[in-house]
Design an enzyme around this catalytic site. Structure first.
Site, PDB file in Angstrom:
ATOM      1  CG  HIS A   4      -2.063   0.919   1.112  1.00 34.91           C
ATOM      2  ND1 HIS A   4      -1.976   2.273   1.352  1.00 34.91           N
ATOM      3  CD2 HIS A   4      -3.339   0.676   0.736  1.00 34.91           C
ATOM      4  CE1 HIS A   4      -3.155   2.810   1.139  1.00 34.91           C
ATOM      5  NE2 HIS A   4      -3.998   1.885   0.753  1.00 34.91           N
ATOM      6  CG  ASP A  19      -8.507  -4.461  -2.528  1.00 34.57           C
ATOM      7  OD1 ASP A  19      -9.719  -4.313  -2.334  1.00 34.57           O
ATOM      8  OD2 ASP A  19      -7.776  -3.564  -2.959  1.00 34.57           O
TER       9      ASP A  19
HETATM   10  N1  CMC Z   1       4.004  -7.648  -4.801  1.00 33.87           N
HETATM   11  C1  CMC Z   1       5.356  -7.672  -4.977  1.00 33.87           C
HETATM   12  N2  CMC Z   1       6.155  -6.594  -4.833  1.00 33.87           N
HETATM   13  C2  CMC Z   1       5.554  -5.443  -4.511  1.00 33.87           C
HETATM   14  C3  CMC Z   1       4.164  -5.346  -4.312  1.00 33.87           C
HETATM   15  C4  CMC Z   1       3.391  -6.498  -4.472  1.00 33.87           C
HETATM   16  N3  CMC Z   1       2.061  -6.455  -4.295  1.00 33.87           N
HETATM   17  N4  CMC Z   1       3.832  -4.062  -4.004  1.00 33.87           N
HETATM   18  C5  CMC Z   1       4.983  -3.393  -4.002  1.00 33.87           C
HETATM   19  N5  CMC Z   1       6.020  -4.207  -4.309  1.00 33.87           N
HETATM   20  C6  CMC Z   1       7.454  -3.862  -4.359  1.00 33.87           C
HETATM   21  C7  CMC Z   1       7.776  -3.061  -5.602  1.00 33.87           C
HETATM   22  O1  CMC Z   1       8.158  -3.896  -6.664  1.00 33.87           O
HETATM   23  C8  CMC Z   1       8.908  -2.178  -5.118  1.00 33.87           C
HETATM   24  O2  CMC Z   1      10.062  -2.970  -5.054  1.00 33.87           O
HETATM   25  P1  CMC Z   1      11.522  -2.302  -5.374  1.00 33.87           P
HETATM   26  O3  CMC Z   1      11.725  -1.299  -4.282  1.00 33.87           O
HETATM   27  O4  CMC Z   1      12.461  -3.428  -5.343  1.00 33.87           O
HETATM   28  O5  CMC Z   1      11.387  -1.678  -6.716  1.00 33.87           O
HETATM   29  C9  CMC Z   1       8.508  -1.859  -3.679  1.00 33.87           C
HETATM   30  O6  CMC Z   1       7.718  -2.973  -3.266  1.00 33.87           O
HETATM   31  C10 CMC Z   1       7.714  -0.574  -3.532  1.00 33.87           C
HETATM   32  O7  CMC Z   1       6.576  -0.691  -4.374  1.00 33.87           O
HETATM   33  P2  CMC Z   1       5.903   0.474  -5.208  1.00 33.87           P
HETATM   34  O8  CMC Z   1       5.309  -0.103  -6.446  1.00 33.87           O
HETATM   35  O9  CMC Z   1       6.884   1.610  -5.349  1.00 33.87           O
HETATM   36  O10 CMC Z   1       4.774   0.919  -4.216  1.00 33.87           O
HETATM   37  P3  CMC Z   1       3.620   1.937  -4.546  1.00 33.87           P
HETATM   38  O11 CMC Z   1       3.376   2.687  -3.309  1.00 33.87           O
HETATM   39  O12 CMC Z   1       3.911   2.711  -5.770  1.00 33.87           O
HETATM   40  O13 CMC Z   1       2.373   0.981  -4.915  1.00 33.87           O
HETATM   41  C11 CMC Z   1       0.548  -0.468  -4.637  1.00 33.87           C
HETATM   42  C12 CMC Z   1       1.396   0.628  -4.004  1.00 33.87           C
HETATM   43  C13 CMC Z   1      -0.651  -0.737  -3.765  1.00 33.87           C
HETATM   44  C14 CMC Z   1       0.055   0.005  -6.016  1.00 33.87           C
HETATM   45  C15 CMC Z   1       1.421  -1.749  -4.789  1.00 33.87           C
HETATM   46  O14 CMC Z   1       1.850  -2.193  -3.515  1.00 33.87           O
HETATM   47  C16 CMC Z   1       0.687  -2.867  -5.530  1.00 33.87           C
HETATM   48  O15 CMC Z   1       0.707  -2.915  -6.749  1.00 33.87           O
HETATM   49  N6  CMC Z   1      -0.005  -3.794  -4.781  1.00 33.87           N
HETATM   50  C17 CMC Z   1      -0.805  -4.811  -5.411  1.00 33.87           C
HETATM   51  C18 CMC Z   1      -2.139  -4.226  -5.862  1.00 33.87           C
HETATM   52  C19 CMC Z   1      -3.074  -3.998  -4.682  1.00 33.87           C
HETATM   53  O16 CMC Z   1      -3.255  -4.858  -3.840  1.00 33.87           O
HETATM   54  N7  CMC Z   1      -3.713  -2.814  -4.679  1.00 33.87           N
HETATM   55  C20 CMC Z   1      -4.729  -2.477  -3.667  1.00 33.87           C
HETATM   56  C21 CMC Z   1      -4.288  -1.367  -2.755  1.00 33.87           C
HETATM   57  S1  CMC Z   1      -5.349  -1.250  -1.296  1.00 33.87           S
HETATM   58  C22 CMC Z   1      -6.913  -0.779  -1.907  1.00 33.87           C
HETATM   59  C23 CMC Z   1      -6.938   0.616  -2.398  1.00 33.87           C
HETATM   60  O17 CMC Z   1      -7.032   1.529  -1.577  1.00 33.87           O
HETATM   61  O18 CMC Z   1      -6.859   0.808  -3.598  1.00 33.87           O
END
Ligand code: CMC
Length: 425
Positions: A307, A365
């Site tokens: 998140h 989720d």
């Molecule tokens: N699985 C594997 N690796 C992950 C995941 C994941 N679900 N989420 C983040 N990472 C890794 C990412 O690859 C990155 O690694 P590195 O530092 O080596 O590059 C690190 O963790 C930071 O991730 P980020 O993509 O920069 O994080 P963000 O804040 O931009 O994205 C997120 C947040 C929710 C989009 C992401 O965690 C994600 O895609 N999660 C899966 C989708 C999901 O469950 N979304 C629902 C969110 S809660 C409901 C809502 O409010 O929408």
């Protein structure tokens, strides 16, 4: 003396005001930065950018805290109705019994949609995704209630109570209609004797030959689901609602844009994606460990994990998980292979260095999809359910923008990296 931050750039020193929120959150006010120095801030993805001041929701992502209008989500989840929590989110206070009854009556009266709208919804083809139907239909509501969709905030606000009730009541009716239309089923009409969650289940699942009767456990699980999704400050869809509203757009157009943003799998669409992921893992005969390795190698994403704001357990996930076993027991579900995979995935991820070091915890989720699956809500309706739950939040956020006399159009800048001037000949 008010605190300031000092920025030194190009031999120039600039004192920037500091804003402290009511919970001690600190922000550097850069509004005069460009006009004074010629510089802008660069923050792709807005991870460090406060886009507004808001009085609706407080989140402390490090501590796993979520409060609506100051009330902890854990307390609201203990027995409050989605309708009363929606009232709190929209109007700032929990309703008195009279206000609660009046609000419910307004939602009841606004539940049916006009016959023209029914025909509009029926025009969508079988197999359409209900989120596409919902987003278009919400915007279309503005055409049927044009006196409160004038795109003049002062005029629209005069009808705010009515517009809020229309959006809240009709999003549920349209959602259920979309479910039935895309499956070629006849539509049901709302029943005035049922509460918000029961009515939704009736609209979805009653058949001409058999009235659907929700058990109290199922109705209360839906109520909890909606309540936990009611508001979540400046996430992607809510920021979209505020962005659209900042241009002067009406409530229906703004919330319809919110639905489109919510549909994405990184946001609300994740609940559908979690179930699809669990099904794929199951079909591949994987116990989850291969999928975890793929996620660590960057070849997959563990949906329902991570998140932007929570660097701890999402408090909503904790509540849903806590209520999950009770709901399954009441439904007589003792053995569910997807649930086993989910539990293994969670345990594996929570003890793996990759996830620990990145502070990736289950989000709302992760378990909500499983609950809805157990309640026999079809997978393509999961994100629609999220949208119904989020409507009070979007309404409250739209109202904050529309009623702020100092509101400006939201218009970020960019750092241009394209070609420098050149001639075509
Ligand atoms: N699985 C594997 N690796 C992950 C995941 C994941 N679900 N989420 C983040 N990472 C890794 C990412 O690859 C990155 O690694 P590195 O530092 O080596 O590059 C690190 O963790 C930071 O991730 P980020 O993509 O920069 O994080 P963000 O804040 O931009 O994205 C997120 C947040 C929710 C989009 C992401 O965690 C994600 O895609 N999660 C899966 C989708 C999901 O469950 N979304 C629902 C969110 S809660 C409901 C809502 O409010 O929408």
């Amino acid at each position: 003396m008010a605190k300031t931050a000092t920025l030194k750039i190009d031999d120039q020193e600039l004192e920037l005001p500091v804003i402290i929120g009511s919970e001690g959150e600190k922000a550097v006010d850069v509004r005069k930065l460009r006009s004074t120095t010629g510089y802008i801030t660069y923050d792709e993805g807005y991870g460090n950018t406060g886009s507004c001041q808001s009085e609706i929701t407080y989140i402390d992502g490090e501590a796993g805290i979520l409060r609506y209008r100051g009330y902890p989500i854990e307390q609201l989840a203990e027995g409050f109705s989605f309708e009363d929590v929606s009232y709190l989110v929209i109007y700032g206070e929990l309703p008195t019994p009279e206000q609660s009854a009046e609000f419910s009556a307004r939602l009841r009266n606004e539940a049916p949609i006009r016959e023209g709208m029914v025909r509009f919804v029926q025009g969508f083809p079988r197999g359409a995704h209900p989120m596409a139907v919902l987003s278009s239909s919400l915007n279309a509501l503005g055409a049927y209630h044009s006196q409160m969709a004038s795109n003049n905030h002062e005029r629209d606000l005069k009808h705010f109570d009515e517009a809020a009730a229309i959006a809240m009541a009709k999003v549920r009716t349209i959602a259920a209609h979309s479910y039935r239309v895309v499956r070629g089923k006849p539509l049901n009409y709302p029943r005035p004797d049922l509460d918000y969650s029961e009515n939704f289940l009736h609209l979805m699942f009653s058949e001409p030959y058999e009235e659907y009767k929700a058990t109290p456990e199922v109705a209360s699980a839906i109520n909890l689901f909606l309540l936990l999704h009611a508001e979540h400050e400046q996430n992607c869809s809510t920021s979209t609602v505020r962005m659209v509203a900042s241009a002067g757009a009406n409530l229906f157009a703004s919330t319809s844009a919110g639905v489109s943003a919510l549909w994405g799998p990184l946001h609300g669409g994740a609940n559908q994606a979690v179930l699809e992921m669990l099904n794929t893992i199951h079909a591949n005969g994987d116990d989850g460990s291969r999928f975890i390795e793929a996620a660590k190698d960057g070849k997959a994403r563990l949906m329902g994990f991570g998140h932007r704001v929570y660097k701890n357990y999402d408090p909503r996930a904790k509540i849903i998980k806590g209520s999950f076993d009770k709901a399954l027991e009441s439904l007589g579900i003792t053995d569910d292979p997807l649930l086993d995979i989910a539990r293994r995935l969670e345990a594996a991820a929570l003890s793996d260095d990759y996830f620990i070091s990145r502070k990736l915890y289950p989000n709302v989720d992760f378990y909500s999809g499983l609950i809805m699956n157990a309640l026999k809500i079809p997978v393509d309706m999961f994100t629609v359910m999220f949208a119904i739950g989020r409507m009070p939040g979007w309404i409250a956020q739209w109202h904050e923008v529309a009623s702020n006399p100092k509101s400006r159009i939201n218009r970020p800048r960019q750092v241009y990296m394209g070609p420098v001037p050149r001639d075509v000949m």
